[in-house]
Design a protein around this motif. Structure first.
Motif, short mmCIF file in Angstrom:
data_model
loop_
_atom_site.label_atom_id
_atom_site.label_comp_id
_atom_site.label_asym_id
_atom_site.label_seq_id
_atom_site.Cartn_x
_atom_site.Cartn_y
_atom_site.Cartn_z
N VAL A 33 0.91 -1.24 0.04
CA VAL A 33 -0.06 0.06 0.21
C VAL A 33 0.80 1.11 0.04
O VAL A 33 0.52 2.18 -0.61
N ALA A 34 1.85 1.32 0.94
CA ALA A 34 2.74 2.44 0.80
C ALA A 34 3.49 2.67 -0.41
O ALA A 34 3.53 3.71 -0.91
N GLU A 35 3.91 1.56 -1.07
CA GLU A 35 4.63 1.75 -2.31
C GLU A 35 3.73 2.27 -3.32
O GLU A 35 4.13 3.19 -4.11
N ASN A 36 2.39 1.74 -3.35
CA ASN A 36 1.54 2.33 -4.49
C ASN A 36 1.17 3.81 -4.25
O ASN A 36 0.86 4.62 -5.18
N ARG A 37 1.04 4.23 -2.73
CA ARG A 37 0.55 5.68 -2.64
C ARG A 37 1.84 6.42 -2.94
O ARG A 37 1.46 7.62 -3.38
N ILE A 38 3.06 6.11 -2.61
CA ILE A 38 4.20 6.80 -3.10
C ILE A 38 4.17 7.20 -4.50
O ILE A 38 4.47 8.28 -5.01
N ARG A 39 3.90 6.08 -5.32
CA ARG A 39 3.92 6.23 -6.69
C ARG A 39 2.85 7.10 -7.19
O ARG A 39 3.07 7.79 -8.14
N ALA A 40 1.62 7.04 -6.71
CA ALA A 40 0.53 7.71 -7.06
C ALA A 40 0.85 9.37 -6.82
O ALA A 40 0.32 10.24 -7.32
N GLN A 41 1.35 9.59 -5.64
CA GLN A 41 1.68 11.13 -5.33
C GLN A 41 2.76 11.47 -5.83
O GLN A 41 2.72 12.85 -6.04
N THR A 42 3.65 10.90 -6.19
CA THR A 42 4.96 11.54 -6.86
C THR A 42 5.63 11.30 -8.08
O THR A 42 6.12 12.00 -8.82
N GLY A 43 4.83 10.08 -8.74
CA GLY A 43 5.03 9.76 -10.05
C GLY A 43 6.29 8.96 -10.28
O GLY A 43 6.77 8.64 -11.32
N MET A 44 6.92 8.50 -9.03
CA MET A 44 8.22 7.93 -9.10
C MET A 44 7.99 6.64 -8.73
O MET A 44 7.45 6.20 -7.88
N ASP A 45 8.92 5.66 -9.31
CA ASP A 45 8.99 4.39 -8.82
C ASP A 45 9.58 4.34 -7.50
O ASP A 45 10.38 5.11 -7.24
N VAL A 46 9.25 2.98 -6.77
CA VAL A 46 9.85 3.07 -5.27
C VAL A 46 9.93 1.56 -5.04
O VAL A 46 8.91 0.75 -5.62
N GLU A 47 10.80 1.14 -4.04
CA GLU A 47 11.04 0.03 -3.66
C GLU A 47 11.01 0.02 -2.12
O GLU A 47 12.05 0.83 -1.64
N ILE A 48 10.37 -0.71 -1.16
CA ILE A 48 10.35 -0.63 0.18
C ILE A 48 11.00 -2.40 0.47
O ILE A 48 10.34 -3.32 0.34
N GLY A 49 12.10 -2.22 1.07
CA GLY A 49 12.59 -3.68 1.46
C GLY A 49 11.87 -4.23 2.56
O GLY A 49 11.23 -5.44 2.14
N LYS A 50 11.58 -3.31 3.64
CA LYS A 50 10.67 -3.90 4.50
C LYS A 50 10.08 -2.98 5.32
O LYS A 50 10.61 -1.64 5.46
N LEU A 51 8.67 -3.49 5.73
CA LEU A 51 7.90 -2.26 6.31
C LEU A 51 7.37 -3.13 7.53
O LEU A 51 6.70 -4.18 7.44
N HIS A 52 7.52 -2.55 8.87
CA HIS A 52 7.12 -3.16 10.00
C HIS A 52 6.14 -2.28 10.96
O HIS A 52 6.53 -1.03 11.15
#
Length: 231
Positions: A33-52
């Motif tokens: 969800v966080a990755e998709n949110r960042i992509r939608a708001q910034t237009g930039m690709d994103v990778e998150i190794g781990k989210l806790h």
């Protein structure tokens, strides 16, 4: 009746299994969800190794966060953040307030990219450096509240590390350069406004003068770089 009870108990067990699976998968779901949110708001690709996300404790930890520039900047790396660790005040959150008791932020690498059209990603993507304006900090807090509906109350302890800053010229690679900032676990207390981070900005600007100077001209002085950062 026995058949019904058997079926009902089986259904309860299924719900328990599903709940356990959901809890075990919560971090993965939130990461997506966080990755998709960042992509939608910034237009930039994103990778998150781990989210806790701590269920029993008010803790959020993100590791190996990488954000990439859009195609107009060659899809090159933009930010490499090994760790963001946040501990927050639950009571404040219940009042629509953001009060962080601890934030640990490790910026491993920042890549400033100049594309073939002469645009620089920091400015073209809206990631502008702060300007010297007495009302700037309060305006940022107002914008934050408008976007999130939350009042930012401050950070009790902010621990910052900054690794390397790079300048990448896609048109003229001979201008490429890198500079190690080398800030490890710099601790600041009671951070509530942008002005509370002026010292950090000054230190980053001075240690990265060879790279940040390119944003002014090829012979920028430390004083000019300080003006660029707004202090």
């Amino acid at each position: 009746m026995k058949t019904f009870l058997k079926w009902l108990f089986g259904l309860v067990l299924l719900v328990v299994v599903l709940a356990v699976v959901l809890l075990l998968s919560l971090d993965t779901i939130l990461r997506t969800v966080a990755e998709n949110r960042i992509r939608a708001q910034t237009g930039m690709d994103v990778e998150i190794g781990k989210l806790h996300f701590g269920l029993l404790e008010p803790v959020v930890t993100i590791t190996d966060l990488k954000i990439y520039n859009p195609p107009s900047f060659g899809g090159t790396p933009f930010l490499n953040i090994p760790e963001i660790h946040v501990e927050y005040d639950r009571a404040a959150l219940a009042k629509n307030q953001i009060h962080l008791t601890l934030m640990r932020f490790n910026l491993g690498e920042l890549d400033i990219v100049k594309n073939e059209a002469g645009q620089t990603n920091l400015f073209a993507l809206g990631v502008t450096l702060p300007k010297k304006n007495g009302k700037g900090g309060s305006q940022q807090l107002q914008e934050f509240k408008q976007r999130t509906g939350l009042d930012f109350q401050g950070i009790d302890v902010l621990n910052v590390s900054v690794g390397t800053v790079r300048f990448i010229d896609l048109k003229n690679p001979s201008n490429n350069r890198a500079q190690k900032i080398g800030i490890d676990n710099l601790v600041m207390k009671n951070v509530k406004t942008r002005d509370d981070m002026v010292g950090l900005a000054a230190l980053v600007a001075l240690r990265g003068s060879d790279v940040f100077g390119v944003l002014v001209d090829q012979k920028s002085s430390s004083a000019e770089i300080q003006k660029l950062f707004g202090f």
